[in-house]
Each structure stands twice: as C-alpha cells, then as structure tokens.
Design an enzyme around this catalytic site. Structure first.
Site, mmCIF file in Angstrom:
data_model
loop_
_atom_site.group_PDB
_atom_site.id
_atom_site.type_symbol
_atom_site.label_atom_id
_atom_site.label_comp_id
_atom_site.label_asym_id
_atom_site.label_seq_id
_atom_site.Cartn_x
_atom_site.Cartn_y
_atom_site.Cartn_z
ATOM 1 N N ASP A 7 14.624 4.799 21.318
ATOM 2 C CA ASP A 7 14.442 6.235 21.061
ATOM 3 C C ASP A 7 14.299 7.007 22.374
ATOM 4 O OD1 ASP A 7 14.072 8.666 19.817
ATOM 5 O OD2 ASP A 7 11.950 8.322 19.366
ATOM 6 N N GLU A 33 10.369 10.598 12.246
ATOM 7 C CA GLU A 33 9.671 10.423 13.522
ATOM 8 C C GLU A 33 9.325 11.769 14.137
ATOM 9 O OE1 GLU A 33 9.186 10.031 17.905
ATOM 10 O OE2 GLU A 33 10.720 11.154 16.846
ATOM 11 N N GLU A 34 10.226 12.744 13.980
ATOM 12 C CA GLU A 34 10.097 13.990 14.738
ATOM 13 C C GLU A 34 8.891 14.836 14.345
ATOM 14 O OE1 GLU A 34 11.430 14.547 17.363
ATOM 15 O OE2 GLU A 34 13.456 13.721 17.451
#
Lengths: 455, 455
Positions: A352, A324-325
């Site tokens: 998140d 995701e990052e």
C-alpha cells in the site's frame, strides 16, 4: 577433524544448492511475471472499467465483483467474500472555494473536502483566515485570535526526507487532527495545505477525524499552488476573506466486503500466509497507485503460483481489504474473524505504498523470523531489492500482530507517490507496467520463500 | 603498545571525523538541491520553451543560448561555446505507412523514419514484407527470399532483463545495422519494431547507420502495437503489402556548439572534472529524459556549488554536449580539444540514462581510483544509492579514457526509460521533480568527493 570438515562441507554444499534452487525459482517467478503477468491488465480494469472506489459507492461494490471474478478465473481453491459494515461518506456536489478581496474581486481556490468531514450546508462558510504553520502556532494564538475565523494549516511536506512517507506522517497530523484542534479555539472552518510533494493545482483529499469534545467544523484541502497563493495573499494587508462550500455528508454504514482468494497448502494448510492491498480508494481519482496496485499485485501472486504449478505447503491468501481509506473496517473484520476462528496466521504482507520500483521489504515480528527473512537478502539483490529492514506492516494487517503474525510490506521507491496520492492524478497512466510487475514478482518471491521455509 | 594504540585511535578518529564531515556535506548538498534546486525549472525551459533539439535545428541553436544563459546567471568563472560541425538530418513532412490487403483495405501503421535514414522519395516504397526475428533468420532466408521485399525486424526487448539497457543493447543492433544487412540481400526497405519496453501506438526513432558496401535503403520504425499487428497479419495467408513514404534527408553539416560552464579550482586548477549530458535530442519529443535531464542536472551541480559557496580545489566543468544522438560530434570535439591542449582530465561523469531515481554509479578507470570511489559507498546509502559498480562512462565522454580520465555515469532506475525513449512521450511531464533532483544531488556529491580527495 576430517569428519567434521566433511560434515561441514556437506552442510555448506547443501546450503549452496538450496540457495541456488531458490535463486532459480525466484528468477522463474520474476521472468513469468515480467513476461506473462496480468497485474497491469487487472489494474486497467480496476481503474478504467470500475473507476474510483470509495467505500459504500456503487464502484466499490463493482470492484468486489470484478476482483472476485479475477481470482475465480485463476481457478484457485477458494474465493469468497467476507462481509463487513463500512462508513458511507459521500462528497455530494463538487466543492467550491474562493478568496474574496476587499474590492469584491475573487480568486478561485482548487479545493476538496476532506474525507469524513461534515459539509458546510448551502450557505457555505465565509470568514477571515488565520494561517498557522503548526499546532504550536495555533495554540499560541488561542481562542482570542482564532474564534469565528477559518484556520489555514500551511505545513508543507519536508522535501529533504528521502523516504517521503516520513514527511507524509509529519504533515498528516494537520489533516487528521487539525479541524478539531482549530474547533477547540472556536474556528468555524479548516483549510489544510494539500499533503503533496509537488506544487501544482490538484487538491489532495484524505481522511480526517473529529474529536468529540469539540464542535464539528467543515474541513477542506486546497492545492499546494493555492496554499502558496493564499499565504502570500494573507501577508498583504488588504482585507480579505475566504468562502468555501462543501456538500459532503456521512450517511448510514452499509454492507460491503473483503474479497479473498486462497490456494490451500498441501502440508500445513492451517498455516496461513496473507498478501493484500486495499480495494477501496478515494473518489477523486482511479486509485491506481493507492491502492489498485496492491490489489492487483496480490492477485498476481496467486496467478504466478498457479501458472508455474507451485503447490504451496501452506495456505496462501490474497486479500482485497475494503475501507482502508476512511475506516479500516475491512482490516478489522479480517483480524476479528481470524481471531474468532483461532486461525494460525504466520505471515502477512501488505502492498500500500504505490506500484513503484521495489526497493526492499519491511519486516516486523519475532526475532528469529525477522533474522530468517533477512538471511534471504542476497536472493533479492539481483532485482535491485536491497533494503530489507526491520519495521514493517500495513494498516489492514496491523492487528494480526496480536496473533503473533510476522508482518511485512513491500517497500517501493517513494519519490513520486505523494505527487499523486489522493488526488485526481492517481490514474492508471501514472503506473509503470514494469515497475508494478517487478514489485509483484518480488512479493511472490518473498511469499514463496516464507511458504517453503516457514517462520 | 600504548603508543601504537594511540596512533591507531587517532587515525581511526580522524577517519571517522572525515566521514562525518563528508556525510554532513552531502546532506547539505542534497537538502539544498531538494529544497532550492533549479534543475526542474531548467528542464521545463528546455522542454517547453525550447522543445525538440535535433542537431542542426533552430531549437538546438536556441538550446545553446538558453543553457549558456543559465550558467552565466550562476556567475560561474567562465561560460563558453565550443564549436563543432554536426550532421544535419531533417525529417521533412510526416511519414506515412500502411498495410494494403488484397481486397484494397488498408491498416494505418504508426511510423517514424529512423535517424540518418534516406527518404523514400514521393513515390514511397511498396512491397511484400518478410518478417525476421533476428539476423540468423535473415541470413538463412538470403537473397532468394529477401530481394525486392521489405524486411521487418520484429525483435522485442527482452522483458526479463532487470537492467533495461541490456535489452536495449540487444535490440539496438537491428535498428542500427538492420537496414544495411537487409540491403545486402536486395531488400528495398526496412521496418524495425520500435525499441520500447511497453506496447502502445508510439513509434520510437533512433539512429541507424549505413554500411557503404551495400545500397542505402529507407528505414523506419513502427510502434510495438503495430509490430504485433503486422506480425499477426503476415501469418494470415491473404496477400498483402506494406507501403511507406518518408521525406527525410541528410543535408550539409552545420556549425553548432558544446556549451561549457566552469568553476575554476583554487588549488589544482589544471585538474579538470567534467559532468555533462547531451543537449541535442530527437525531434519527436521534448527530450526530457533523453537528455534534457542530464543537462539540467549538470548545471545543477554548478548551481549548488555556487549556492553553498563551495570553492572546489579542482576545476569543475558542466558540459552540454551537442549531437550525441546522430553523430557524437560534440563529444569528439571535447576530447580532441582536451588532447590538443594537453588538458589533465581526472574525472568525467555523464548523465544520459534518464532523470529517474538514482540507484548508483558506474565507474571505469585505474584500479586505485575505482577502489577509492567505491570506498565512499556508505556515504551514498542514506539516499538509496547503493550500487556503485565497475564499468561506467557515456557516449560523449568515452574517448577521454585515452587521456587516463576516470569515467563515470549516474545510474538511475531503468524500468521506465524505454517506455518513452526517443518517442513523443519523452516529455517534461514524464519527469518526476524529486527523482530528477535527487539524482542531481548525488551527482554533485560525487563530484564534491572527487574534488576533495582527488583521484
């Protein structure tokens, strides 16, 4: 008239009984999570036994195995890995940065390379610094002033926004787009004030992206304390420069995985309900709140269903999304495969925003579904969860909206998140066991209702 | 008809304007506290420059001077000290405790004397341990089993209560009354499981009280981790004893002070609105959440009124109460003097539940006043403060109800409080700047409304 009244009474009574049943079940779920929940222990493992889990790193690979094992131990129906290629950015040797004053004295800056940035090479970058508050100021200064210099974006998070994500969004543009915008005018390097809600000496990293129309220049963030210091120093007329050296680079993409655990539905197995967080984290810290919490809460949802013997009608999936990052490749893959297989995803929830006290849920999707979910609001109030609002989702599940999926996110208290987000301070110790578990219980309760009533 | 409508419209319009004005003012207050507030810096001073502030200690005396100076620096109308005599309990040399197994091996227990307890003397106490879950079990065992032994109350905080104060109240009986109840049956010492919502190796102290009908026996708390260990060890049949030595004693009462700062009302100076926290803390930690937070938030209320030039109609007092933890003498004195002087106290708010994200207010008093305060609920919702409920007050302001005062407390998120309450972990670092300030802003806003509209 009497007949109608009786019908009405029967209906109202059955509604009341239903609500009673639901509130009993939610209490049962919550009691179990608060008493026997494993989310906190799972998080300890992820933070302390695995550690930082940047995409492509050995720890990310270890996290895949560890969370797969956690779900297998729950004896859910199926646990598998979903392959995806992820970018492999490495930091290399620790960064360094300093202000160099005219008299040769220096002031060391607490610095971190921004994710996906190129490195400076051994020689580093040394130049005068132009501070700008925002893009307007940058554009006004233009090439004449910027060329050959380092641009320093000193845009603080707005402390007056009660939802700190709003401030993060506003400041985030400078971290993500700032380097290329500066390069457009000939800057040789870019320094960003850390996106942090507090003032201390920890730099916060995070993803940046290059615009291919402009040269790629190296980009770093400095701590908020040092941003204040640098800004003050720049106001002083004495000549000064900043030097920084970063050793990061983007390597070839590598194979990685989403980790998926599933309890198969008894009545409508083809209707899929997803709950997830992202398994990767930045490399500076343990990724406890971001997003170890979302992962272990999602596994906790499976755990409590298993522990209480809840047999869902629909298929419940906990997904640990990879990357995701700095790429979102895990979320992309999950969506692509769902689409290719023609899967019916009725609901997806992401966690998140940190493992803090739950305050509500965000929900997006068709009107009827949103209204249905909002009609359950009273069931959550006894737990202090009283903000179910329209507008929800998450980076990893966003594309599922193309499949008509109702998207949601758990909405935790946001006051502390950006003190530690993407910094070395995002550790296991920063997570409260009760807050983490209470949010997991609320997630499980929402999944329970969605499964029971459908959408 | 038209006339009525116009009147009604005018009324509704004026109500809407009023609400608009109020919401603008609350935003102004909140923005200023979040941007320029000093509560966090005040707290740093109280925790780091002063430190633990047990009644009668040199640090408590220093805290009096320091907070007096803080309020004087705000140039409020009057700052003064209100003398009161406080108990002077001292811990003496650090406690020690261990389990002694039959084979001579020992296991060190993390232990703290309970506040106001007598010490064991140099020889300590060594005896067999009888574990009980509650008073019922104790009473069933009676003198036959208890006499000559140490009683160990192993009553955990109930993790399923969402408001953790409920669990604290339930467990608190064993800490406060447990020693004398055990002494009634001839126990020679008392060990209490720490009142903590987490399991770790920090013992939590807190006040106990002797019942004069029974012998005074020394009382300690052990960490929750050690309570679990001891309980397991006791189930093992191998003979074992526990030894503990405490060096605490109650000295003669000493002179101390409440610290009071006041902004005098312009229209109704005789109507007094009090906002306060308690200045004393336990000696094990910095007393950051308990109750440095309440003190600095109360000073912050004065600060923001001064900074924004708000001239209250009524008199606003910030009070740092002394000796809440082990005597309540400061609160007693404040009430007695108010009564003796015939002061008109219309409203009093205490902050003593930690400096966490504000969730609401508790309110007690006459129906009209409570209803009036509840009618302001919508003004607080934009700040996530949506739980204004009946039933409020605090230990230091409780007696003011005898003067007809409406009592209130800020109601913060309670999930983390009992992880650190009365333990060495209640430090400045455990407080979030934003959470502390947001709660202070809400307190100032409520005081603003009470002042503006009266009760």
């Amino acid at each position: 008239m009497i007949k109608i009244s009786v019908t009405l009474l029967t209906f109202l009574f059955s509604m009341a009984v239903k609500a009673q049943d639901d509130s009993t079940m939610i209490k049962k779920i919550t009691d179990d999570v608060l008493t026997n929940g494993k989310a906190y222990e799972y998080l300890r493992v992820l933070c302390k036994d695995v550690g930082p889990r940047l995409s492509g790193s050995p720890q990310a690979a270890k996290a895949v195995n560890v969370t797969k094992k956690m779900m297998e131990d729950l004896k859910v129906d199926k646990v598998w890995l979903q392959e995806c290629m992820v970018p492999h950015w490495v930091r290399g040797k620790k960064e360094e940065a300093k202000i160099i004053f005219k008299d040769g004295k220096t002031y060391k800056l607490d610095v971190t390379a921004l994710g996906n940035s190129i490195g400076t090479g051994d020689k580093g970058v040394k130049a005068n610094v132009i501070e700008v508050k925002n893009f307007d100021e940058l554009n006004k200064l233009g090439e004449k002033v910027i060329k050959g210099n380092i641009v320093f974006y000193n845009f603080p998070m707005n402390p007056t926004y009660i939802n700190t994500f709003r401030a993060y969004g506003e400041s985030g543009r400078y971290r993500f787009n700032g380097p290329s915008q500066a390069a457009k005018y000939g800057a040789v390097g870019c320094i960003v004030r850390s996106l942090a809600s507090n003032v201390n000496d920890y730099p916060h990293t995070g993803v940046m992206g290059y615009n291919d129309s402009f040269p790629k220049i190296p980009a770093v963030a400095i701590s908020t304390l040092d941003a204040n210091y640098l800004s003050t120093a720049l106001k002083n007329k004495t000549e000064k420069q900043v030097f920084f050296r970063t050793n990061c680079q983007m390597l070839d993409s590598v194979k990685s995985y989403n980790v998926i655990g599933e309890i198969r539905g008894t009545e409508f197995p083809d209707e899929i309900i997803t709950v997830g967080g992202h398994l990767d984290s930045w490399d500076l810290a343990e990724g406890a709140h971001d997003d170890g919490s979302g992962c272990v809460q999602s596994i906790e949802v499976l755990r409590v269903f298993q522990a209480l013997g809840i047999k869902p009608k629909r298929t419940i999936r906990a997904v640990m999304f990879m990357n995701e990052e700095n790429g979102g490749k895990g979320g992309d893959k999950y969506y692509e495969e769902a689409k290719a297989k023609g899967e019916k995803h009725i609901f997806a929830m992401e966690s998140d925003e940190g493992g803090f006290t739950p305050r509500g849920f965000g929900v997006s999707g068709n009107k009827e579904a949103v209204a249905k979910i909002m009609s359950w609001a009273n069931l959550f109030r006894p737990y202090g969860v009283n903000d179910i609002h329209e507008g929800g989702g998450g980076a990893d599940i966003g594309d599922l909206k193309n499949l008509g999926t109702v998207l949601s996110n758990i909405y935790p208290d946001s006051q502390r998140y950006f003190d530690i987000h993407h910094a070395a301070t995002d550790t296991f110790e920063a997570v409260s066991e009760r807050e983490l578990k209470l949010a997991a219980a609320m997630m499980a309760s929402m999944i329970y209702l969605v499964d029971k009533y459908g959408l």
